[in-house]
Design a protein around this motif. Structure first.
Motif, mmCIF file in Angstrom:
data_model
loop_
_atom_site.group_PDB
_atom_site.id
_atom_site.type_symbol
_atom_site.label_atom_id
_atom_site.label_comp_id
_atom_site.label_asym_id
_atom_site.label_seq_id
_atom_site.Cartn_x
_atom_site.Cartn_y
_atom_site.Cartn_z
ATOM 1 N N GLU A 32 0.803 -1.218 0.000
ATOM 2 C CA GLU A 32 0.000 0.000 0.000
ATOM 3 C C GLU A 32 0.842 1.277 0.000
ATOM 4 N N SER A 33 1.811 1.366 0.868
ATOM 5 C CA SER A 33 2.623 2.583 0.938
ATOM 6 C C SER A 33 3.379 2.825 -0.362
ATOM 7 N N PHE A 34 3.869 1.746 -0.962
ATOM 8 C CA PHE A 34 4.568 1.877 -2.238
ATOM 9 C C PHE A 34 3.631 2.462 -3.291
ATOM 10 N N VAL A 35 2.422 1.932 -3.380
ATOM 11 C CA VAL A 35 1.459 2.411 -4.381
ATOM 12 C C VAL A 35 1.138 3.884 -4.135
ATOM 13 N N LEU A 36 0.929 4.254 -2.887
ATOM 14 C CA LEU A 36 0.630 5.653 -2.584
ATOM 15 C C LEU A 36 1.783 6.561 -2.987
ATOM 16 N N ARG A 37 3.003 6.174 -2.652
ATOM 17 C CA ARG A 37 4.172 6.994 -3.022
ATOM 18 C C ARG A 37 4.331 7.062 -4.542
ATOM 19 N N TYR A 38 4.111 5.946 -5.217
ATOM 20 C CA TYR A 38 4.223 5.909 -6.679
ATOM 21 C C TYR A 38 3.220 6.877 -7.309
ATOM 22 N N LEU A 39 1.989 6.827 -6.839
ATOM 23 C CA LEU A 39 0.960 7.714 -7.391
ATOM 24 C C LEU A 39 1.253 9.175 -7.073
ATOM 25 N N ALA A 40 1.792 9.437 -5.892
ATOM 26 C CA ALA A 40 2.146 10.821 -5.534
ATOM 27 C C ALA A 40 3.220 11.347 -6.467
ATOM 28 N N LYS A 41 4.130 10.491 -6.862
ATOM 29 C CA LYS A 41 5.224 10.905 -7.740
ATOM 30 C C LYS A 41 4.783 11.016 -9.196
ATOM 31 N N HIS A 42 3.935 10.092 -9.658
ATOM 32 C CA HIS A 42 3.590 10.009 -11.077
ATOM 33 C C HIS A 42 2.212 10.564 -11.415
ATOM 34 N N GLY A 43 1.435 10.946 -10.424
ATOM 35 C CA GLY A 43 0.110 11.509 -10.689
ATOM 36 C C GLY A 43 -0.973 10.462 -10.772
ATOM 37 N N SER A 44 -0.854 9.562 -11.720
ATOM 38 C CA SER A 44 -1.799 8.456 -11.846
ATOM 39 C C SER A 44 -1.083 7.334 -12.570
ATOM 40 N N ALA A 45 -1.713 6.169 -12.588
ATOM 41 C CA ALA A 45 -1.099 5.012 -13.241
ATOM 42 C C ALA A 45 -2.168 3.983 -13.538
ATOM 43 N N THR A 46 -1.830 3.095 -14.444
ATOM 44 C CA THR A 46 -2.705 1.959 -14.687
ATOM 45 C C THR A 46 -2.333 0.860 -13.692
ATOM 46 N N ALA A 51 1.702 -2.748 -11.043
ATOM 47 C CA ALA A 51 2.166 -4.127 -10.848
ATOM 48 C C ALA A 51 3.613 -4.273 -11.315
ATOM 49 N N ALA A 52 3.940 -3.661 -12.448
ATOM 50 C CA ALA A 52 5.312 -3.745 -12.966
ATOM 51 C C ALA A 52 6.281 -3.027 -12.031
ATOM 52 N N ALA A 53 5.893 -1.855 -11.548
ATOM 53 C CA ALA A 53 6.776 -1.089 -10.653
ATOM 54 C C ALA A 53 6.996 -1.824 -9.337
ATOM 55 N N LEU A 54 5.962 -2.473 -8.850
ATOM 56 C CA LEU A 54 6.038 -3.192 -7.577
ATOM 57 C C LEU A 54 6.567 -4.619 -7.747
ATOM 58 N N LYS A 71 -10.163 2.175 1.984
ATOM 59 C CA LYS A 71 -9.704 3.191 2.935
ATOM 60 C C LYS A 71 -9.932 4.606 2.415
ATOM 61 N N GLY A 72 -10.311 4.730 1.158
ATOM 62 C CA GLY A 72 -10.554 6.045 0.574
ATOM 63 C C GLY A 72 -9.292 6.759 0.110
ATOM 64 N N TYR A 73 -8.209 6.001 -0.095
ATOM 65 C CA TYR A 73 -6.929 6.609 -0.478
ATOM 66 C C TYR A 73 -6.734 6.718 -1.984
ATOM 67 N N VAL A 74 -7.404 5.857 -2.758
ATOM 68 C CA VAL A 74 -7.295 5.906 -4.219
ATOM 69 C C VAL A 74 -8.675 5.725 -4.834
ATOM 70 N N VAL A 75 -8.756 6.125 -6.091
ATOM 71 C CA VAL A 75 -9.950 5.832 -6.891
ATOM 72 C C VAL A 75 -9.494 5.214 -8.206
ATOM 73 N N ARG A 76 -10.301 4.277 -8.675
ATOM 74 C CA ARG A 76 -10.075 3.686 -9.991
ATOM 75 C C ARG A 76 -11.194 4.192 -10.888
ATOM 76 N N ALA A 77 -10.805 4.672 -12.054
ATOM 77 C CA ALA A 77 -11.791 5.195 -12.999
ATOM 78 C C ALA A 77 -11.382 4.822 -14.416
ATOM 79 N N ALA A 92 -7.624 12.976 -1.829
ATOM 80 C CA ALA A 92 -7.068 13.887 -0.818
ATOM 81 C C ALA A 92 -6.675 13.102 0.431
ATOM 82 N N ALA A 93 -7.477 12.103 0.797
ATOM 83 C CA ALA A 93 -7.149 11.278 1.968
ATOM 84 C C ALA A 93 -5.863 10.487 1.724
ATOM 85 N N GLY A 94 -5.638 10.039 0.497
ATOM 86 C CA GLY A 94 -4.404 9.330 0.165
ATOM 87 C C GLY A 94 -3.197 10.247 0.284
#
Length: 160
Positions: A32-46, A51-54, A71-77, A92-94
């Motif tokens: 989870e923390s890795f995904v949150l940090r990755y998204l914070a750095k890259h904005g969004s991701a598929t 999966a490839a980064a992790l 937990k309300g930290y990410v959204v998938r759209a 914002a919670a993420g």
């Protein structure tokens, strides 16, 4: 055994000797923390980019994203550029969770530095910089760095 091997074993033993903080850092890097940090750095991701980064399966990343979504930290759209794809973004919670994690890590590390004292902390920072410069020259499966590569890596540094 040479001093190099002794130092390696001492550092690896200290760094992985069951200390709670290192265990938490290792766990944080695997989900989870890795995904949150990755998204914070890259904005969004598929999900496949995550999966490839992790370096995990699509099933594992799906489980991590499900937990983060609950937990309300990410959204998938649906990806607006490719309606067949999904984009994952931070909420914002993420972002607040990332800030809490970073602030907590900073507080713990600063406490350690306060225990070590200024002189030893400055020495450690200098040594880590030197160690990192040497390590940056080493590539898995690659040759030992040449003296020219070492000289270039340390160009502009006062000591080495």
């Amino acid at each position: 055994m040479g001093f190099e091997q002794e130092a390696f074993e001492a550092i690896m033993g200290d760094a992985s000797g069951g200390m709670a903080m290192w265990d938490e850092v290792r766990r944080a890097g695997k989900g989870e923390s890795f995904v949150l940090r990755y998204l914070a750095k890259h904005g969004s991701a598929t999900p496949s980019q995550l999966a490839a980064a992790l370096k995990v399966s699509s099933g594992r990343i799906s489980a991590v994203l499900g937990a983060l979504e609950k937990k309300g930290y990410v959204v998938r759209a649906i990806d607006p550029e490719d309606r067949r794809g999904i984009r994952v973004t931070l909420t914002a919670a993420g972002e607040e969770q990332i800030n809490r994690y970073r602030d907590e890590m900073r507080a713990h590390i600063c406490w350690v530095f306060s225990q070590m004292g200024e002189r030893r902390t400055r020495e450690l920072v200098e040594l880590i910089g030197e160690f990192s410069a040497y390590l940056s020259l080493c590539k898995p499966g690659g040759p030992t760095p040449t003296p020219e590569q070492v000289k270039e890596a340390f160009a502009g540094r006062e000591t080495h």
